[in-house]
Structure formats: structure tokens, C-alpha cells
Design an enzyme around this catalytic site. Structure first.
Site, PDB file in Angstrom:
ATOM      1  N   SER A   1     -49.937  16.546  20.723  1.00  0.00           N
ATOM      2  CA  SER A   1     -48.934  15.727  20.028  1.00  0.00           C
ATOM      3  C   SER A   1     -49.430  14.298  19.838  1.00  0.00           C
ATOM      4  O   SER A   1     -50.177  13.770  20.670  1.00  0.00           O
ATOM      5  CB  SER A   1     -47.638  15.704  20.839  1.00  0.00           C
ATOM      6  OG  SER A   1     -46.742  14.730  20.359  1.00  0.00           O
TER       7      SER A   1
ATOM      8  N   TYR B   1     -42.889  14.195  28.023  1.00  0.00           N
ATOM      9  CA  TYR B   1     -43.394  15.095  26.983  1.00  0.00           C
ATOM     10  C   TYR B   1     -44.834  14.733  26.637  1.00  0.00           C
ATOM     11  O   TYR B   1     -45.720  15.607  26.608  1.00  0.00           O
ATOM     12  CB  TYR B   1     -42.510  15.011  25.730  1.00  0.00           C
ATOM     13  CG  TYR B   1     -43.073  15.761  24.555  1.00  0.00           C
ATOM     14  CD1 TYR B   1     -43.137  17.152  24.559  1.00  0.00           C
ATOM     15  CD2 TYR B   1     -43.548  15.091  23.430  1.00  0.00           C
ATOM     16  CE1 TYR B   1     -43.662  17.854  23.475  1.00  0.00           C
ATOM     17  CE2 TYR B   1     -44.068  15.776  22.346  1.00  0.00           C
ATOM     18  CZ  TYR B   1     -44.126  17.154  22.374  1.00  0.00           C
ATOM     19  OH  TYR B   1     -44.649  17.837  21.304  1.00  0.00           O
TER      20      TYR B   1
END
Length: 341
Positions: free
Chosen positions: A143, A168
């Protein structure tokens, strides 16, 4: 090839599978269909691939597609190492595309354990199965959030990413480190892809494109964080799929170093777009004006993302080409048809 795609009912996973099936690969899709967002949308995506909801609701049982002879689906969780190990042993995959993950920066502030379970424990299970089943190549989702507090733009995979600002992001950085370790120790290829703000038809309801469109159509205010002083490398889903599939099919250029077992790429639009310009494109397509609720910066968020994709262009002839105006129009057309609004 025979390819496992995890996160099969997810936004990117669904589109990647459809492209692979159209190219005549044999695909097994895996997903736990959790309730992080509307499961009806997930079941609708799977239905497009020929898997009925009744069949998709069964756990740990492989079901066949009614639309594609080269597609089967199993509802399972990558944290279930026994089921996963049996699947790898029976199917003997050539390539694995791991897109399964607990998504969302903001949700990681509320439910951190979900990220440890799926993004760390589950990812180790994938690595172990690839190791023991002699999988040729693992392609996995990282990501853009790993760049954290980086100020230099565009973001490059050569940049230091030791300062994530959400769990995350930290879980995705850990995936990259673990993949590097396994590639080095067990001599199989792994390719990490740092996705940048993907949008388009069948998109996630927790993402800006979906939230803004829904609110504007319902004449409700939209929350604009950091008072609109944000920029994102918004990337249309077809451009993402093009890059992912080229890597899965090993369609690299002559510049690619085939001796390298571990690779990491940014995959984005190679352009940063102001949030207010993105909102304006939605307003123009809907022919409606948004009521903006200007909000402070959210914890875990970053002000600007911008992908340096030169290495992906060099190694795989990646060529993102969809303008924001076109991508927004495609999403809104899908949204109106799907929700009959």
C-alpha cells in the site's frame, strides 16, 4: 497458468480475476467475505463471476462457476492454515496473487487485532504455503500508506519507509519485509505492489469516490478532510489491473532483471490530483453541487500521495492512461445502474 487469487470478492481482486479468466487462465478465488463493508456488494461481484450467493456462502468448499469453466471459488480465510495448506497441496498453483487483507487506514484505529490476524498471520500462512508447494511467483498487495510521514514526492520505492502512521501501514510494511525474507531463504520470486488510491466501478463503499457520489446524490454533506488541502494519486481500476496482470503473466521487458527474486513496485497513476478537483469532477458528472463539510486532518492520514512508477514502466511497460474525468464518469454510470438511482 493455474493462479490463486485471494480477496476474490474484493474490489481489485474481482477485476483481476475477470481479466485473468478472459485470458483463459485457470483461477481459484478465495475470500472470507467479511462484513467490513456491505457483503451484498461482495456477493454481487462474485455473482458476476458465476458464483451464486448460495454457493458462495458455503465455508471451505470449492464451488464451480456457472459462467466460466476456468473459475472456481472457495469461501475461506487465509488465517485458516489447515484449509489453506490443503488447498495448495491439492491445486499446485503456478502463481499466487494475494490481495486478501483487512483494508482501511481509519478502521485500523478501531480494530487493530483484525489487521494483525489477516495482514500478518494470514500473510505468513500464504508465504508458508508458497514455500512448501513450490509456487513459482507470489504477487501481493502492499500500500502507498507505507510512506507515512514522507515529505518527498513523488514517492519512490527507494525511499525510507520506517515511519508508518497507522497500523494498517505498519502491517503492509511487515508484508514486504517477510516476503523479502522468504524469497531470500527459500528461493522463490515475490513481487510487492504498493497500490495508490484505486477507484472505479464496483469500488469500495468506504472510499472517497463512493462516499462522495452517494452523499451528493442523496443531497447530504460530504466530509472533506484537512479542509480539502489533500492530494491523491487517484488510479483507475483498469490501469491497476493492466499492471497486476502483466506481472502475473510475467510479461516483462528486456530491462527486467530476472535474477532478482524480490521486487517491489509502486502502482499508481503517476500523477497527483487535488481532492477539490476530484470532487469537482464528480459534481460535473452528476450535475449537482456538493455541500462540503470541511473537517480537520484524520489521524493516520497523509496530505499527499504521488507514485513514482518509473520502475514498473521500465520492467513491465506499465502505462496508466485513464483521465480522472473518464474514470469518474465510468464509476458514476456503474453506481447509478447498480443502485438504480
Amino acid at each position: 497458468m493455474k493462479i490463486l487469487v485471494t480477496g476474490a470478492s474484493g474490489f481489485i481482486g474481482f477485476h483481476v480475476i475477470k481479466s485473468l479468466l478472459d485470458s483463459k487462465h485457470t483461477v481459484v478465488g478465495l475470500d472470507n467475505i467479511n462484513d467490513y463493508y456491505d457483503i451484498n456488494l461482495k456477493y454481487a461481484r462474485i455473482k458476476e463471476l458465476g458464483i451464486t450467493r448460495k454457493n458462495a456462502e458455503q465455508f471451505n468448499s470449492i464451488v464451480k462457476s456457472k459462467n466460466y469453466t476456468n473459475f472456481r471459488f472457495i469461501r475461506s480465510d487465509i488465517t485458516d492454515d489447515n484449509t489453506l495448506g490443503n488447498l495448495f497441496e491439492e491445486e499446485r498453483f503456478d502463481v499466487v496473487c494475494n490481495l486478501a487483507a483487512q483494508a482501511g487506514v481509519r478502521y485500523s484505529l478501531e480494530n487493530p487485532k483484525a489487521y494483525v490476524d489477516s495482514n500478518i498471520v494470514g500473510f505468513v500462512n500464504i508465504l508458508e504455503c508458497c514455500r512448501h508447494s513450490q509456487v513459482e511467483h507470489l504477487v501481493y498487495a502492499s500500500s502507498s500508506s507505507v510512506y507515512g510521514m514522507n515529505k518527498k514526492v513523488p514517492f519512490s520505492t527507494a525511499d525510507n519507509v520506517d515511519h508508518p502512521i497507522s497500523l494498517y501501514a505498519a502491517s503492509k510494511k511487515s508484508n514486504e519485509l517477510m516476503a523479502h525474507t522468504y524469497s531470500h531463504l527459500y528461493d522463490f520470486r515475490s513481487t510487492g505492489l504498493r497500490f495508490f488510491t484505486v477507484y472505479g466501478p464496483w469500488g469500495r463503499p468506504d472510499m472517497a469516490m463512493f462516499l462522495f457520489t452517494k452523499a451528493i446524490l442523496n443531497k447530504k454533506p460530504i466530509n472533506v478532510f484537512n479542509k480539502g488541502a489533500m492530494e491523491r494519486d487517484f488510479t483507475y481500476i483498469d490501469d491497476i489491473v493492466q499492471g497486476v496482470v502483466r506481472i502475473l503473466e510475467n510479461k516483462h521487458t528486456s530491462s527486467y532483471d530476472s535474477s532478482k527474486k524480490y521486487n517491489l513496485y509502486n502502482i499508481g497513476n503517476n500523477k497527483s490530483v487535488k481532492l477539490n478537483d476530484f470532487i469537482e469532477a464528480i459534481e460535473n458528472e452528476l450535475e449537482m453541487v456538493a455541500d462540503k463539510n470541511l473537517m480537520p486532518m484524520q489521524p493516520g492520514d497523509v496530505e499527499k500521495t504521488w507514485a513514482d512508477v518509473d520502475s514498473l514502466i521500465r520492467d513491465y511497460a506499465y502505462s496508466p492512461s485513464t483521465p480522472i474525468k473518464t474514470g469518474v464518469a465510468e464509476f458514476i454510470n456503474w453506481y447509478k445502474n447498480f443502485y438504480k438511482t
